[in-house]
Scaffold this active site. Structure first.
Site, short mmCIF file in Angstrom:
data_model
loop_
_atom_site.label_atom_id
_atom_site.label_comp_id
_atom_site.label_asym_id
_atom_site.label_seq_id
_atom_site.Cartn_x
_atom_site.Cartn_y
_atom_site.Cartn_z
N SER A 1 -4.05 -4.68 1.40
CA SER A 1 -3.16 -4.00 2.35
C SER A 1 -3.80 -3.70 3.70
O SER A 1 -3.12 -3.17 4.58
CB SER A 1 -2.63 -2.71 1.74
N LYS B 1 -1.85 -4.89 6.67
CA LYS B 1 -0.81 -4.14 7.40
C LYS B 1 -1.24 -3.75 8.81
O LYS B 1 -0.40 -3.46 9.66
CB LYS B 1 -0.39 -2.92 6.59
N SER C 1 0.95 2.85 2.56
CA SER C 1 0.84 1.41 2.34
C SER C 1 2.05 0.86 1.59
O SER C 1 1.93 -0.01 0.72
CB SER C 1 -0.44 1.08 1.56
#
Length: 441
Positions: A69, A72, A133
């Site tokens: 993640s 992101k 997240s």
């Protein structure tokens, strides 16, 4: 610690010649490069100055690895860019597709539960993506900007290439593994694949994000936030960054950035801290501890941040207007005076690690074609304050360079500290005759 910043001018046009000297009290002694024994307990790691991109530490930093993640950071950069360009607005409402509703219900993934028939503001989806997240939330934003997740991934790929990142492998907007993608995977990718980047490339993404959108920190510094406030779906979201206030691994000055966890990526963390006027960006990848709670990534991030602050300083070696050893004048063959003194036009400042020997500092003079004649000599008339080149500075011990791949960025412009007119025809002729006979005899 002296952390004053200066703006160094860009490289002057063209290079005439390079002159290097080593300042040393013992010029015949070999240069011994001291090495630090510090090491981060992770598969890869890096620490850089968020402003200049100077690398302070790296371990296996050029190898592409799963980033989970931390992806992101790139996705949300493009969302911020779209908002800035007017493609979307913070108050705009987005309805969630059936595919993403399934993603949001997956208990094995980081998510905020999204409800069929409900719509959510861009701001709420953005906060959920950055703070906890939330995978479905960030992909919903990506679909809104590009139409499809595949098209948004193409935007991600183009963006990193524009930043000089050529070895990234991007197949997801959220960073989840293809096995968790509910059957939707990027064309050509395989079942058990996910996004790959090196620690260095991940740091470069984070640097662009903080430089272009510093307001991102207003979100990532929040230990918690309220999602869908005032609705039946109102939810308190607590950050996955346990280095923020109120959490077990709290560290003063940390205000971001993004965790990442998958089976392949392990426990990873892109961190940032601002202390004594110096903002660091740190990347720790696959820091797995025996109990599997992901805490080691925060422990190692703390160790890495402390190492940098304890060992690196930004020092003023010479103030503005200094005369430097070996660079106190420049020849003016066609001037009334055959040389003029030169001085630094800015303070000469440089990153210094404690184990680096200041006696080994290298100074390299690079002159500009603009200041020179066709024979690469300074042309008269010369005015006081005229820039004649730049002095590049470095330590031989410092082989880390900068996150964008460059090795030398520390420089200071050199200007004349005197003036001279052009010599007349008779003086120049006399010099020419004298030089002719000196070469014969």
């Amino acid at each position: 610690m002296n952390l004053k910043r200066i703006n160094i001018p860009s490289r002057l046009k063209g290079l005439c010649y390079t002159l290097v000297i080593i300042i040393s009290f013992n010029m015949i002694a070999p240069i011994a490069f001291a090495e630090t024994t510090f090491e981060v307990s992770a598969k890869a790691a890096i620490a850089i100055d968020a402003d200049t991109g100077k690398i302070f530490y790296e371990k296996n930093a050029n190898t592409p690895l799963p980033i989970a993640s931390m992806t992101k950071l790139l996705t949300l950069y493009l969302i911020l860019e779209a908002e800035k360009n007017g493609q979307i607005s913070w108050d705009e409402q987005i309805e969630i597709s059936d595919h993403l509703l399934k993603i949001s219900e997956d208990l094995n993934l980081s998510n905020v539960k999204l409800v069929k028939g409900s719509s959510y503001s861009v701001r709420d989806l953005f906060n959920a993506s950055a703070i906890i997240s939330a995978n479905a939330a960030v992909t919903a934003l990506a679909e809104r900007v590009a139409g499809t997740e595949k098209d948004f991934i193409d935007l991600m790929r183009a963006k990193v290439i524009s930043w000089g990142i050529e070895d990234a492998y991007l197949i997801s907007t959220s960073g989840i593994n293809n096995e968790d993608a509910q059957g939707r995977i990027y064309p050509g990718s395989k079942e058990n694949e996910e996004n790959l980047m090196s620690a260095k490339d991940m740091a470069l993404v984070a640097q662009h994000l903080l430089q272009d959108f510093p307001e991102f920190l207003e979100t990532t510094k929040l230990p918690s936030t309220v999602f869908a406030a005032g609705t039946d779906e109102e939810t308190v979201l607590e950050s996955s960054n346990f280095m923020l206030p109120g959490f077990y691994y709290y560290k003063e000055g940390v205000d971001g950035l993004k965790t990442g966890t998958t089976d392949l990526a392990g426990a990873s963390f892109a961190g940032t801290i601002n202390k004594n006027g110096l903002r660091l960006i740190t990347i720790v990848m696959n820091a797995n501890d025996s109990n599997g709670d992901g805490g080691l990534r925060f422990v190692e991030t703390t160790r890495l941040m402390d190492f940098v602050y304890e060992n690196w300083t930004y020092e003023t070696l010479y103030p503005k207007g200094s005369t430097l050893p070996g660079f106190n004048k420049i020849d003016v063959p066609n001037g009334v005076d055959l040389s003029v003194p030169i001085i630094t036009n800015d303070p000469l400042q440089l990153w210094h690690r404690q184990d680096m020997n200041k006696e080994h500092l290298t100074l390299t003079m690079v002159n500009s074609y603009e200041a020179l004649d066709k024979n690469n000599q300074l042309k008269a008339p010369v005015e006081r304050g005229q820039q004649v080149g730049e002095l590049q500075v470095g330590y031989p011990e410092d082989t880390l360079g900068y996150v964008d791949g460059s090795k030398q960025k520390t420089s200071v412009p050199m200007v004349t500290n005197g003036a001279t007119k052009k010599a007349n025809f008779f003086v120049l002729s006399s010099r020419s005759i004298k030089n002719f006979f000196s070469t014969i005899f």
